[in-house]
Design a protein around this motif. Sequence first.
Motif, mmCIF file in Angstrom:
data_model
loop_
_atom_site.group_PDB
_atom_site.id
_atom_site.type_symbol
_atom_site.label_atom_id
_atom_site.label_comp_id
_atom_site.label_asym_id
_atom_site.label_seq_id
_atom_site.Cartn_x
_atom_site.Cartn_y
_atom_site.Cartn_z
ATOM 1 N N VAL A 25 0.793 -1.233 0.000
ATOM 2 C CA VAL A 25 0.000 0.000 0.000
ATOM 3 C C VAL A 25 0.824 1.281 0.000
ATOM 4 O O VAL A 25 0.295 2.342 -0.328
ATOM 5 C CB VAL A 25 -0.973 0.022 1.207
ATOM 6 N N ILE A 26 2.083 1.216 0.357
ATOM 7 C CA ILE A 26 2.910 2.423 0.423
ATOM 8 C C ILE A 26 3.719 2.537 -0.863
ATOM 9 O O ILE A 26 4.517 1.647 -1.196
ATOM 10 C CB ILE A 26 3.825 2.398 1.664
ATOM 11 N N GLU A 27 3.515 3.633 -1.564
ATOM 12 C CA GLU A 27 4.092 3.827 -2.894
ATOM 13 C C GLU A 27 5.615 3.681 -2.953
ATOM 14 O O GLU A 27 6.110 2.981 -3.835
ATOM 15 C CB GLU A 27 3.666 5.205 -3.435
ATOM 16 N N PRO A 28 6.402 4.290 -2.060
ATOM 17 C CA PRO A 28 7.868 4.151 -2.185
ATOM 18 C C PRO A 28 8.372 2.712 -2.025
ATOM 19 O O PRO A 28 9.462 2.382 -2.482
ATOM 20 C CB PRO A 28 8.418 5.024 -1.054
ATOM 21 N N LEU A 29 7.588 1.859 -1.407
ATOM 22 C CA LEU A 29 8.000 0.469 -1.212
ATOM 23 C C LEU A 29 7.591 -0.453 -2.360
ATOM 24 O O LEU A 29 7.975 -1.614 -2.382
ATOM 25 C CB LEU A 29 7.418 -0.076 0.097
ATOM 26 N N HIS A 30 6.827 0.056 -3.308
ATOM 27 C CA HIS A 30 6.364 -0.785 -4.421
ATOM 28 C C HIS A 30 7.525 -1.367 -5.225
ATOM 29 O O HIS A 30 7.409 -2.460 -5.774
ATOM 30 C CB HIS A 30 5.431 -0.007 -5.352
ATOM 31 N N GLY A 31 8.631 -0.646 -5.286
ATOM 32 C CA GLY A 31 9.781 -1.148 -6.032
ATOM 33 C C GLY A 31 10.387 -2.398 -5.413
ATOM 34 O O GLY A 31 11.029 -3.188 -6.094
ATOM 35 N N PHE A 32 10.176 -2.577 -4.119
ATOM 36 C CA PHE A 32 10.720 -3.730 -3.405
ATOM 37 C C PHE A 32 9.676 -4.813 -3.157
ATOM 38 O O PHE A 32 9.967 -5.830 -2.550
ATOM 39 C CB PHE A 32 11.301 -3.296 -2.055
ATOM 40 N N GLN A 33 8.470 -4.566 -3.630
ATOM 41 C CA GLN A 33 7.355 -5.458 -3.316
ATOM 42 C C GLN A 33 7.600 -6.892 -3.768
ATOM 43 O O GLN A 33 7.379 -7.833 -3.005
ATOM 44 C CB GLN A 33 6.077 -4.925 -3.957
ATOM 45 N N MET A 34 8.081 -7.093 -4.961
ATOM 46 C CA MET A 34 8.260 -8.451 -5.493
ATOM 47 C C MET A 34 9.286 -9.229 -4.674
ATOM 48 O O MET A 34 9.046 -10.386 -4.319
ATOM 49 C CB MET A 34 8.669 -8.389 -6.960
ATOM 50 N N ILE A 35 10.406 -8.605 -4.365
ATOM 51 C CA ILE A 35 11.437 -9.311 -3.602
ATOM 52 C C ILE A 35 10.962 -9.591 -2.181
ATOM 53 O O ILE A 35 11.204 -10.669 -1.631
ATOM 54 C CB ILE A 35 12.784 -8.559 -3.606
ATOM 55 N N LEU A 36 10.266 -8.640 -1.568
ATOM 56 C CA LEU A 36 9.761 -8.843 -0.208
ATOM 57 C C LEU A 36 8.753 -9.981 -0.158
ATOM 58 O O LEU A 36 8.816 -10.851 0.723
ATOM 59 C CB LEU A 36 9.135 -7.551 0.331
ATOM 60 N N LEU A 37 7.824 -9.994 -1.092
ATOM 61 C CA LEU A 37 6.807 -11.045 -1.105
ATOM 62 C C LEU A 37 7.403 -12.405 -1.474
ATOM 63 O O LEU A 37 6.936 -13.435 -0.983
ATOM 64 C CB LEU A 37 5.669 -10.661 -2.043
ATOM 65 N N THR A 38 8.444 -12.413 -2.292
ATOM 66 C CA THR A 38 9.132 -13.668 -2.613
ATOM 67 C C THR A 38 9.818 -14.228 -1.367
ATOM 68 O O THR A 38 9.755 -15.438 -1.100
ATOM 69 C CB THR A 38 10.166 -13.448 -3.732
ATOM 70 N N ILE A 39 10.448 -13.355 -0.591
ATOM 71 C CA ILE A 39 11.096 -13.793 0.652
ATOM 72 C C ILE A 39 10.062 -14.301 1.643
ATOM 73 O O ILE A 39 10.273 -15.327 2.307
ATOM 74 C CB ILE A 39 11.954 -12.655 1.245
ATOM 75 N N VAL A 40 8.927 -13.615 1.747
ATOM 76 C CA VAL A 40 7.867 -14.057 2.655
ATOM 77 C C VAL A 40 7.340 -15.430 2.226
ATOM 78 O O VAL A 40 7.111 -16.306 3.061
ATOM 79 C CB VAL A 40 6.724 -13.014 2.721
ATOM 80 N N ALA A 41 7.169 -15.630 0.933
ATOM 81 C CA ALA A 41 6.701 -16.937 0.444
ATOM 82 C C ALA A 41 7.723 -18.033 0.735
ATOM 83 O O ALA A 41 7.357 -19.134 1.161
ATOM 84 C CB ALA A 41 6.423 -16.866 -1.055
ATOM 85 N N ALA A 42 9.002 -17.728 0.544
ATOM 86 C CA ALA A 42 10.054 -18.717 0.834
ATOM 87 C C ALA A 42 10.089 -19.029 2.331
ATOM 88 O O ALA A 42 10.252 -20.193 2.728
ATOM 89 C CB ALA A 42 11.407 -18.191 0.366
ATOM 90 N N LEU A 43 9.921 -18.010 3.168
ATOM 91 C CA LEU A 43 9.878 -18.235 4.614
ATOM 92 C C LEU A 43 8.674 -19.088 4.997
ATOM 93 O O LEU A 43 8.784 -19.959 5.862
ATOM 94 C CB LEU A 43 9.827 -16.901 5.369
ATOM 95 N N ALA A 44 7.541 -18.847 4.377
ATOM 96 C CA ALA A 44 6.344 -19.628 4.687
ATOM 97 C C ALA A 44 6.558 -21.104 4.351
ATOM 98 O O ALA A 44 6.188 -21.988 5.133
ATOM 99 C CB ALA A 44 5.141 -19.074 3.927
#
Length: 93
Positions: A25-44
């Motif tokens: 939801v926060i615009e400046p973080l959208h550039g990192f969204q894919m890597i963050l969500l990939t890490i969260v999925a790998a952690l899950a």
Amino acid sequence: MLSTIFNLLKVATVIFYLLALASLVIEPLHGFQMILLTIVAALAIAHAAEFLLVRNKLALIEKAAGHHLLNVMLFGFLYWIPLLYTDNANSNT
């Protein structure tokens, strides 16, 4: 001392999860969204595998199974290593 380190790492883990959630939801973080969500999925996936490996040992500790599942899914070994270590230390004395 070791429990303090584990607690600090748990706080860092929660901050990471919140950062990944904020990236939606926060615009400046959208550039990192894919890597963050990939890490969260790998952690899950890793935490689910961890839970399958240690669930029998965790079942010996008197808490609800859902409690263990939730904590292992959030924190992984940061949750179960201190539990098993203190449980073994108490049984040896």
